[in-house]
Design a protein around this motif. Structure first.
Motif, PDB file in Angstrom:
ATOM      1  N   ASN A  73      -8.775  -4.426  18.756  1.00 32.35           N
ATOM      2  CA  ASN A  73      -7.662  -4.434  17.806  1.00 32.35           C
ATOM      3  C   ASN A  73      -8.130  -3.846  16.471  1.00 32.35           C
ATOM      4  OD1 ASN A  73      -6.238  -5.773  19.794  1.00 32.35           O
ATOM      5  ND2 ASN A  73      -6.525  -7.798  18.892  1.00 32.35           N
ATOM      6  N   ARG A  92      -2.992  -3.500  18.923  1.00 34.75           N
ATOM      7  CA  ARG A  92      -3.168  -4.924  19.234  1.00 34.75           C
ATOM      8  C   ARG A  92      -2.970  -5.152  20.731  1.00 34.75           C
ATOM      9  NH1 ARG A  92      -4.552  -4.550  14.828  1.00 34.75           N
ATOM     10  NH2 ARG A  92      -4.323  -5.941  13.011  1.00 34.75           N
ATOM     11  N   ASP A  93      -4.001  -5.704  21.376  1.00 34.13           N
ATOM     12  CA  ASP A  93      -3.902  -6.141  22.777  1.00 34.13           C
ATOM     13  C   ASP A  93      -3.357  -5.053  23.709  1.00 34.13           C
ATOM     14  OD1 ASP A  93      -4.804  -8.665  21.944  1.00 34.13           O
ATOM     15  OD2 ASP A  93      -2.746  -9.309  21.493  1.00 34.13           O
TER      16      ASP A  93
END
Length: 225
Positions: A73, A92-93
């Motif tokens: 991230n 993110r992710d």
């Protein structure tokens, strides 16, 4: 009447002896043949030859490919190579959101997935497309194609307060949607749309996100997917 002579008697005894000898020979042959037949065991069928079982071969396990960990991230911000616009990407992710903005009227919000090798293809409702790749976790290089024109860019890893910011609200009955890209050197690029009409955005305070739009104070927040 004359008695038979000794010669006749001897001849009769010889004939009798030959007869008895023939009879014994015949009986002996039958007995021997019969004895042989009885003594001879009946031929038993041959047992099938035993075959050794073929040893089973266990296949060698196929070596598994080493798994590639997902990308970390992070936030990235930079400029297009022609310095016409700014680009910011938040990861993110395994997902990403990006903002392309020239600070006047041209902007695009793009979203999509990030592959484990760092490549990504993000799209926007207006048809803009971002093709990029994270390089060693330090920067993203790629191209944004907007309105048919390609813009190559480089966005370096950004640490707050630099990065991507956004604020939405209603001010004096108008729907406000503002986006800002803050570069690591402090330079800002942003657009505020009022009911869909784009204009240059006022500066935000990158420490707090505070910004004043049409006399009303709003708070911009960091953007994540």
């Amino acid at each position: 009447m004359k008695r038979p002579g000794p010669l006749l008697t001897l001849l009769a005894g010889l004939v009798l002896g030959l007869f008895m000898l023939t009879l014994n020979a015949t009986s002996g042959t039958k007995t021997a043949s019969s004895s042989y037949s009885e003594a001879s065991p009946s031929a038993s069928p041959k047992s099938p030859a035993k075959t050794s079982p073929t040893p089973s071969v266990t296949p060698s396990p196929t070596p598994s490919k080493p798994s590639v960990p997902p990308v970390a991230n992070a936030n990235y911000a930079g400029r297009t190579d022609d310095d016409a616009a700014s680009v910011a990407v938040s990861v993110r992710d395994g997902k990403a959101v990006a903002y392309f903005c020239d600070g006047r009227y041209k902007e695009a919000w793009l979203r999509g997935r990030v592959n484990n090798n760092g490549s990504m293809k993000l799209t926007a409702p207006n048809g803009a497309v971002l093709d990029g790749r994270i390089e060693q976790g330090k920067k993203i290089t790629g191209t944004v194609k907007d309105e048919g024109r390609p813009y190559t860019f480089t966005a370096d890893k950004a640490v707050k307060p630099s990065g991507l910011w956004r604020a939405t609200a209603k001010v004096r009955g108008a729907k406000i949607d503002g986006g800002w890209i803050v570069l690591p050197n402090g330079r800002q690029t942003g657009i505020v749309t009022r009911d869909g009409k784009a204009a240059s955005a006022p500066r935000i305070d990158p420490e707090t996100g505070a910004v004043t739009v049409d006399g009303q104070q709003l708070t911009a927040r960091p953007v994540t997917p």
